[in-house]
Design an enzyme around this catalytic site. Structure first.
Site, mmCIF file in Angstrom:
data_model
loop_
_atom_site.group_PDB
_atom_site.id
_atom_site.type_symbol
_atom_site.label_atom_id
_atom_site.label_comp_id
_atom_site.label_asym_id
_atom_site.label_seq_id
_atom_site.Cartn_x
_atom_site.Cartn_y
_atom_site.Cartn_z
ATOM 1 N N SER A 12 66.598 100.254 68.154
ATOM 2 C CA SER A 12 67.743 101.172 68.030
ATOM 3 C C SER A 12 69.023 100.542 68.589
ATOM 4 O O SER A 12 70.120 100.801 68.083
ATOM 5 C CB SER A 12 67.451 102.521 68.700
ATOM 6 O OG SER A 12 67.439 102.407 70.097
ATOM 7 N N HIS A 108 69.449 96.865 80.062
ATOM 8 C CA HIS A 108 68.321 97.399 80.835
ATOM 9 C C HIS A 108 68.616 98.864 81.166
ATOM 10 O O HIS A 108 69.736 99.196 81.564
ATOM 11 C CB HIS A 108 68.140 96.570 82.106
ATOM 12 C CG HIS A 108 66.957 96.998 82.908
ATOM 13 N ND1 HIS A 108 65.663 96.667 82.566
ATOM 14 C CD2 HIS A 108 66.869 97.770 84.020
ATOM 15 C CE1 HIS A 108 64.828 97.199 83.443
ATOM 16 N NE2 HIS A 108 65.534 97.873 84.336
#
Ligand code: GAR
Length: 200
Positions: A12, A108
């Protein structure tokens, strides 16, 4: 600037980069998408927009070193100048990073240096922090430890689960990753040791 993306899963974040690129707003071209998994949806997303894509499953190589070597040669053949990790769930070796000689960046799902490694959102919920978020950083030889380019906070709500927090963080990821790629690709970041400054 020519960008290569490595992704292991649904991709995504890759899709968010593709959409900004297709609007002519990324400041760079996505020229190659690689994966360590043949079934990564990310490869299909690249295919759908005509971007060269290739899987490098470990079983095709004798060792991790040979797998990384194949990825690196392929990125070089495509003239990649910036390597973008988008949900690439392998830690790149010191040897790979030293050999590749181009910037490597990663996203992250936590406010680093908190909650490095796997399941960062679950770690945040279990720890009971009130704020988490996401971080775009240069990749160095440590685990989620390189110089930070952009970060954005996301509130952790009292009834959050790993899944609900992940969803809200992901929305922010999709906004800040293209922004960070653009900053790096257009030379608007400068690094002094581990501190990254965004230039106007
Ligand atoms: C994203 O949440 C990304 O931040 C995370 O994996 C997910 C990939 O989603 N990356 C890491 O945890 C790296 N340590 P995507 O495949 O839909 O982009």
């Amino acid at each position: 600037m020519r960008i290569g993306v490595l992704a292991s899963g649904r991709g995504s974040n890759l899709q968010a980069l593709i959409e900004v690129w297709k609007q002519g707003m990324l400041g760079a071209d996505i020229v190659a998408v690689g994966s360590d998994r043949e079934d990564a949806l990310a490869l299909q997303r690249a295919q759908d927009v005509g971007v060269l894509n290739q899987a490098f499953p470990l079983r095709n190589y004798g060792t991790r070193g040979e797998q990384e070597g194949a990825i690196l040669s392929w990125l070089r053949e495509q003239g990649v100048e910036l390597l973008v990790l988008a949900g690439f769930m392998r830690v790149l070796s010191k040897e790979f990073l030293q050999a590749c000689q181009i910037p490597v960046i990663n996203i992250h799902p936590s406010l680093l240096p908190a909650f490095q490694g796997l399941h960062a959102q679950r770690q945040a919920v279990e720890y009971g922090v009130k704020l988490s978020g996401c971080t775009v950083h240069y990749v160095d030889e440590g685990l989620d430890s390189g110089p930070i380019i952009l970060q954005e906070a996301v509130a952790v709500l009292p009834d959050d689960t790993e899944a609900s927090l992940s969803d809200r963080i992901l929305e922010v990821e999709h906004r800040i990753y293209p922004e960070a790629v653009k900053l790096v690709a257009t030379g608007r970041v400068s690094r002094q040791g581990r501190v990254v400054e965004i230039l106007d």
